[in-house]
Design a protein around this motif. Sequence first.
Motif, PDB file in Angstrom:
ATOM      1  N   SER A  99       1.913   6.779  -6.757  1.00 26.41           N
ATOM      2  CA  SER A  99       0.860   7.722  -7.129  1.00 26.41           C
ATOM      3  C   SER A  99       1.293   9.158  -6.885  1.00 26.41           C
ATOM      4  O   SER A  99       1.030  10.051  -7.696  1.00 26.41           O
ATOM      5  CB  SER A  99      -0.418   7.421  -6.330  1.00 26.41           C
ATOM      6  OG  SER A  99      -0.925   6.145  -6.648  1.00 26.41           O
ATOM      7  N   SER A 100       1.991   9.383  -5.759  1.00 20.24           N
ATOM      8  CA  SER A 100       2.463  10.728  -5.439  1.00 20.24           C
ATOM      9  C   SER A 100       3.475  11.217  -6.466  1.00 20.24           C
ATOM     10  O   SER A 100       3.456  12.384  -6.878  1.00 20.24           O
ATOM     11  CB  SER A 100       3.099  10.741  -4.040  1.00 20.24           C
ATOM     12  OG  SER A 100       2.144  10.412  -3.047  1.00 20.24           O
TER      13      SER A 100
ATOM     14  N   ASP B 188       0.830  -1.198   0.000  1.00 19.25           N
ATOM     15  CA  ASP B 188       0.000   0.000   0.000  1.00 19.25           C
ATOM     16  C   ASP B 188       0.869   1.254   0.000  1.00 19.25           C
ATOM     17  O   ASP B 188       0.587   2.230  -0.709  1.00 19.25           O
ATOM     18  CB  ASP B 188      -0.928  -0.013   1.220  1.00 19.25           C
ATOM     19  CG  ASP B 188      -1.906   1.151   1.203  1.00 19.25           C
ATOM     20  OD1 ASP B 188      -2.666   1.267   0.220  1.00 19.25           O
ATOM     21  OD2 ASP B 188      -1.903   1.936   2.161  1.00 19.25           O
ATOM     22  N   ALA B 189       1.956   1.223   0.784  1.00 14.77           N
ATOM     23  CA  ALA B 189       2.871   2.364   0.829  1.00 14.77           C
ATOM     24  C   ALA B 189       3.546   2.577  -0.521  1.00 14.77           C
ATOM     25  O   ALA B 189       3.738   3.715  -0.967  1.00 14.77           O
ATOM     26  CB  ALA B 189       3.932   2.146   1.918  1.00 14.77           C
TER      27      ALA B 189
ATOM     28  N   ARG C 280       2.294   1.761  -3.484  1.00 15.35           N
ATOM     29  CA  ARG C 280       1.305   2.309  -4.413  1.00 15.35           C
ATOM     30  C   ARG C 280       1.099   3.791  -4.161  1.00 15.35           C
ATOM     31  O   ARG C 280       0.991   4.586  -5.098  1.00 15.35           O
ATOM     32  CB  ARG C 280      -0.016   1.557  -4.263  1.00 15.35           C
ATOM     33  CG  ARG C 280       0.073   0.075  -4.652  1.00 15.35           C
ATOM     34  CD  ARG C 280      -1.296  -0.579  -4.632  1.00 15.35           C
ATOM     35  NE  ARG C 280      -1.216  -2.008  -4.864  1.00 15.35           N
ATOM     36  CZ  ARG C 280      -1.358  -2.916  -3.907  1.00 15.35           C
ATOM     37  NH1 ARG C 280      -1.602  -2.552  -2.662  1.00 15.35           N
ATOM     38  NH2 ARG C 280      -1.267  -4.203  -4.208  1.00 15.35           N
ATOM     39  N   ASN C 281       1.025   4.183  -2.883  1.00 12.39           N
ATOM     40  CA  ASN C 281       0.831   5.593  -2.549  1.00 12.39           C
ATOM     41  C   ASN C 281       2.010   6.437  -3.012  1.00 12.39           C
ATOM     42  O   ASN C 281       1.837   7.548  -3.522  1.00 12.39           O
ATOM     43  CB  ASN C 281       0.648   5.753  -1.039  1.00 12.39           C
ATOM     44  CG  ASN C 281      -0.703   5.227  -0.566  1.00 12.39           C
ATOM     45  OD1 ASN C 281      -1.651   5.148  -1.336  1.00 12.39           O
ATOM     46  ND2 ASN C 281      -0.792   4.859   0.708  1.00 12.39           N
ATOM     47  N   GLU C 282       3.239   5.902  -2.825  1.00 13.37           N
ATOM     48  CA  GLU C 282       4.421   6.654  -3.214  1.00 13.37           C
ATOM     49  C   GLU C 282       4.488   6.803  -4.732  1.00 13.37           C
ATOM     50  O   GLU C 282       4.821   7.871  -5.244  1.00 13.37           O
ATOM     51  CB  GLU C 282       5.679   5.943  -2.703  1.00 13.37           C
ATOM     52  CG  GLU C 282       6.945   6.762  -2.874  1.00 13.37           C
ATOM     53  CD  GLU C 282       8.003   6.410  -1.861  1.00 13.37           C
ATOM     54  OE1 GLU C 282       8.970   7.190  -1.738  1.00 13.37           O
ATOM     55  OE2 GLU C 282       7.881   5.370  -1.200  1.00 13.37           O
TER      56      GLU C 282
END
Length: 211
Positions: free
Chosen positions: A190-191, A183-184, A186-188
Motif C-alpha cells: 500500500s505504501s 499484514d506487513a 499489505r502495508n508495504e
Amino acid sequence: PTEQAPQVPDMRFSIVDVKCCDQNGRVFVVEMQMLWTDAYFSRILFSGAQAIVNQLSPGDSYQSLCPVYSVTVLNDVFEKDPDEQDCWLHHYKITKLAKRGRHGKILKGLQFVILELPKFNPKTKTEKKVTALWLRFLRDTGRSGFVPDEALLSYPPVADAVKLAEFQGYSAVEIDRYQKHLDALRNEKSSLLDARTEGLEEGVKKGLAQG
C-alpha cells in the motif's frame, strides 16, 4: 520436512519459500512473490545456484548433481512488452546460441519458471474449472472445520494439495507470525502504491506549472 519450513519474519516481499525434491532427486525451489523488483532475476539466479552447490559435500562427484528448477508464482507483472500481454508463463533455460534463429542445445541442470498471475485469464471451460478449484483451495483450507467436498477432490493435483495442507499442524505462535507478516506485506505494498500515486500527481503539477 519441517526443517525446510520458511522462516517468515526474515522474508521480504514474499510469503512462501519452499525447497523440495521429487522421487528422482530433482530439486524445486518454489516461491510466492507479491511484488516484482529489478533485482529479482539476480535473486533467483543466486538461489538456484545455491540449490546446486549445496547438493555436494566434500568428496562428492559432479555426476551426483540433480537438476534444479526455480518456480515463482508472481502476483505482479514484470514483462511489460505489448507482444507479451497474453503470455503469463515464462520458462527460461540455458541454451546454446544457434544459427538462423533456431533453438540450440539445452544445458540441463538449471531452469526458471515465472508465472504472472495478473495476466492469467482462463478461457476454456477446463481452465475455468481448474482455476475455480485452486481458488477454492486457497480460500477454504485455512478455515476452521474445513472439510473438502467431492468437487474439490475431483481434480488430483488439488486433492493432493488438500492432503498436504494441514493447517492445524502449525502452532498458534507460527500462525500469528504468519498473519503479522501478511499484514506487513499489505502495508508495504500500500505504501509503494501511495508513493507511486503521489509521484504521478507531483509530476503532473510540475508539468502544468512549467506549461
